[in-house]
Structure formats: structure tokens, C-alpha cells
Design a protein around this motif. Sequence first.
Motif, PDB file in Angstrom:
ATOM      1  N   THR A  87       0.836  -1.201   0.000  1.00 42.56           N
ATOM      2  CA  THR A  87       0.000   0.000   0.000  1.00 42.56           C
ATOM      3  C   THR A  87       0.872   1.252   0.000  1.00 42.56           C
ATOM      4  OG1 THR A  87      -1.676  -1.187   1.272  1.00 42.56           O
ATOM      5  CG2 THR A  87      -1.884   1.200   1.162  1.00 42.56           C
ATOM      6  N   GLY A  88       0.736   2.061  -1.027  1.00 42.49           N
ATOM      7  CA  GLY A  88       1.480   3.314  -1.116  1.00 42.49           C
ATOM      8  C   GLY A  88       0.612   4.478  -0.701  1.00 42.49           C
ATOM      9  N   GLY A  89       1.230   5.493  -0.097  1.00 40.42           N
ATOM     10  CA  GLY A  89       0.444   6.646   0.337  1.00 40.42           C
ATOM     11  C   GLY A  89       1.287   7.888   0.580  1.00 40.42           C
ATOM     12  N   VAL A  90       0.609   8.937   0.998  1.00 39.35           N
ATOM     13  CA  VAL A  90       1.225  10.232   1.288  1.00 39.35           C
ATOM     14  C   VAL A  90       1.043  10.515   2.774  1.00 39.35           C
ATOM     15  CG1 VAL A  90       1.166  12.715   0.828  1.00 39.35           C
ATOM     16  CG2 VAL A  90       0.773  11.094  -1.027  1.00 39.35           C
ATOM     17  N   PRO A 101       0.859  24.388  -1.934  1.00 44.60           N
ATOM     18  CA  PRO A 101       1.510  23.310  -2.694  1.00 44.60           C
ATOM     19  C   PRO A 101       1.206  21.921  -2.140  1.00 44.60           C
ATOM     20  CG  PRO A 101       3.025  25.128  -2.409  1.00 44.60           C
ATOM     21  CD  PRO A 101       1.830  25.429  -1.553  1.00 44.60           C
ATOM     22  N   MET A 102       1.138  21.790  -0.824  1.00 38.27           N
ATOM     23  CA  MET A 102       0.801  20.494  -0.227  1.00 38.27           C
ATOM     24  C   MET A 102      -0.610  20.074  -0.613  1.00 38.27           C
ATOM     25  SD  MET A 102       2.456  21.061   3.583  1.00 38.27           S
ATOM     26  CE  MET A 102       1.773  19.546   4.280  1.00 38.27           C
ATOM     27  N   GLN A 103      -1.541  21.020  -0.570  1.00 39.97           N
ATOM     28  CA  GLN A 103      -2.931  20.718  -0.912  1.00 39.97           C
ATOM     29  C   GLN A 103      -3.047  20.299  -2.376  1.00 39.97           C
ATOM     30  OE1 GLN A 103      -5.291  24.129   0.142  1.00 39.97           O
ATOM     31  NE2 GLN A 103      -4.589  24.128   2.265  1.00 39.97           N
ATOM     32  N   LEU A 104      -2.338  21.000  -3.268  1.00 36.70           N
ATOM     33  CA  LEU A 104      -2.393  20.661  -4.690  1.00 36.70           C
ATOM     34  C   LEU A 104      -1.768  19.290  -4.951  1.00 36.70           C
ATOM     35  CD1 LEU A 104      -1.494  24.095  -6.324  1.00 36.70           C
ATOM     36  CD2 LEU A 104      -3.739  22.999  -6.227  1.00 36.70           C
ATOM     37  N   PHE A 125      -3.082  13.513  -6.448  1.00 37.03           N
ATOM     38  CA  PHE A 125      -3.108  12.066  -6.265  1.00 37.03           C
ATOM     39  C   PHE A 125      -4.518  11.560  -5.994  1.00 37.03           C
ATOM     40  CE2 PHE A 125       1.489  12.588  -5.539  1.00 37.03           C
ATOM     41  CZ  PHE A 125       1.939  11.601  -6.399  1.00 37.03           C
ATOM     42  N   ARG A 126      -5.311  12.345  -5.290  1.00 39.03           N
ATOM     43  CA  ARG A 126      -6.701  11.926  -5.058  1.00 39.03           C
ATOM     44  C   ARG A 126      -7.439  11.789  -6.388  1.00 39.03           C
ATOM     45  NH1 ARG A 126      -7.785  16.172  -0.085  1.00 39.03           N
ATOM     46  NH2 ARG A 126      -7.150  14.794   1.631  1.00 39.03           N
ATOM     47  N   GLN A 127      -7.251  12.750  -7.274  1.00 39.47           N
ATOM     48  CA  GLN A 127      -7.935  12.700  -8.564  1.00 39.47           C
ATOM     49  C   GLN A 127      -7.383  11.578  -9.440  1.00 39.47           C
ATOM     50  OE1 GLN A 127      -7.871  16.535 -10.441  1.00 39.47           O
ATOM     51  NE2 GLN A 127      -8.974  17.547  -8.775  1.00 39.47           N
TER      52      GLN A 127
END
Length: 313
Positions: free
Chosen positions: A269-272, A283-286, A291-293
Motif C-alpha cells: 500500500t502506497g500513500g502520502v 503546494p501540499m494541498q495541490l 493524487f486523489r484525482q
Amino acid sequence: MSLSFRQLRYFVAAAELGQLSRAAVELNISQSAITVAIRELEETLGARLLNRTAQGVELTDVGRRFLSHAYAILASVDEALKVPDIESTIEGTLSLAASYTLLGYFLPYHLQRLATLYPRISIRLYEARRDEIEEGLLNNRYDMGVLLADNVTNPELSVERLFASTRRLWVPAQHPLLQKRAVTFADVAKEPFIMLTVDEAAQTAARYWQDTNFQPHVILRTSSVEAVRSMVANGSGVAILSDMVYRPWSLEGKRIETVTLKNAVPAMTGGVAWSGRVEPSTPMQLFLEYFRQTFSSPHLPSAALRQGRSGSR
């Protein structure tokens, strides 16, 4: 029934790889999903695109002609996604740490797309171990980390899982286990085993082996994925690794096959991750929204998961 972007991507993957099973691995979806999508596409077009053979699938004359149109459509869509919008004018910096596996086999494709979407956001990239990333996030040395999400231990970190990559058994071509209808841990335990150690892979393997009555016969522990690939391809042993790092050929040009084990094996499982103590910057939000999209899309590009041709290990 209308033609869909998903059908085109699945058809192209099957045409390029010559096997529905291999295309399913490439796209990280089930083989039945590809079969249904291609059948729907053929029904829409009113023509057969692929012939099924003992070795896999091959293009019909109509399929060869349609493949060039499919490439053109997909290229046009990719180009359309590059059209600048208001977000492309946003400026800022993002300090990003990534673990070995995700930096080598996952991030490059996405970094290129992020640079196209947000050309004024500078990403400072670092490679680090999972524990180093956790410590760096909490001490504001890094803004975000891309890592194996199931390995994260600190409760002060926010973690968003993005994808799960199936783990399968790797064997050389012509291996006897390829002829078995069902392969189990009992079968694997009889084989010489190549154990990958990078990104806590050995600890993860120990956990899922503990749930069985068997243990792998480890003949080599190595931090090199390429060493595992070559050892397996040359018949020195077998390994269990995720589809993300799978490639069908070793550096020597020898074939590697995969087998789905009958026993349950946890996916990688990969994630942020980011510090729960800080308010995410623009920048963090973008970065997170990108990745969500990307991973909520039903027609994820094959390169998104396995760049270059494409938890814990």
C-alpha cells in the motif's frame, strides 16, 4: 453503448502486451474487467479487435487499424490535460521525501505530470528511509512524504493511502509451479527463496509468513530489486514481490513469470504522509489533490502505477 476512455486504455494494454493476464497486472485490475471492457468495445465498433490464441491475444486486421486511432485519442486526451488553468500560476515550494521503492518505481511519472500542471511549484526531492521520513515530517524538515503507508507508526502523522499493489510469486520461465492449478505457501517453502530487504520488506514478509505453518528457505537477502529479478530469472530461486516492481525481463533478457498465490498475501500500500501538527500549504494541498484525482479515476494510465514501460513490500 458508447466508447469510453477506459475501454481504449484496456484495449491498448492488451494489444501491446499480448496477454489479458499481463495487461491486468500492468493496469492493477482484474482480468475479467479487461475482458468485459474489450468485449464492450468490440460490440460498440461491430468488429472483432483481438483474436484469442493459446499464447494470449493478437490483433485482427481491424484491431491493427483501430490501435492507431486509439493511440491518437489517448494522446489527445493527455495533451488536453496539459492545458494551463489558473492553478498553473500558483507559486511555492514543496519539500518531498520518498522511500526507495516509491521513488524508484512510482514517483517519476507523477513528478513529470505535476511539473506540467504546476510549473511554478518547485519540488525539492529527497530519498530517505521510512523512519527518517517520519522524523523529518514531525521536525518540519520535509513537508510531505511518499512511502509505504502500512509501515507508518507515528500517530501524529496524517496518512492517506493511494493505491494497493498486489504481491505475487515470481518464478523463472518454465518453472514447474507454473503448471500447478493452485500454488500455496507450502509449495513456495520448498523452493530456494530470494528475500528483498529494502523498505522493511523482510519484516513485512516475516509477518505474513507467520500466519502460515511454513517458513521460506532464504538463500539470499538483498536490498537490490534488480538482484532479485536476475536471481529469479536465472533460476536461482523464487520471490514474492509487488506488481509495482515487476518487469517481465531481467537485465540479461531472461523471462520472469508471476503466479497468484492461493493463500492471502497482503498488498503493498502506497500513500502520502504529512505532519498533523501543521496546516497544509497550498503546494501540499495541490500535491494531495492531484493524487486523489489520479487514483479515483477508473481509467488510470498504466504508467501511473508502473512508470517507465509499468504498507510494505
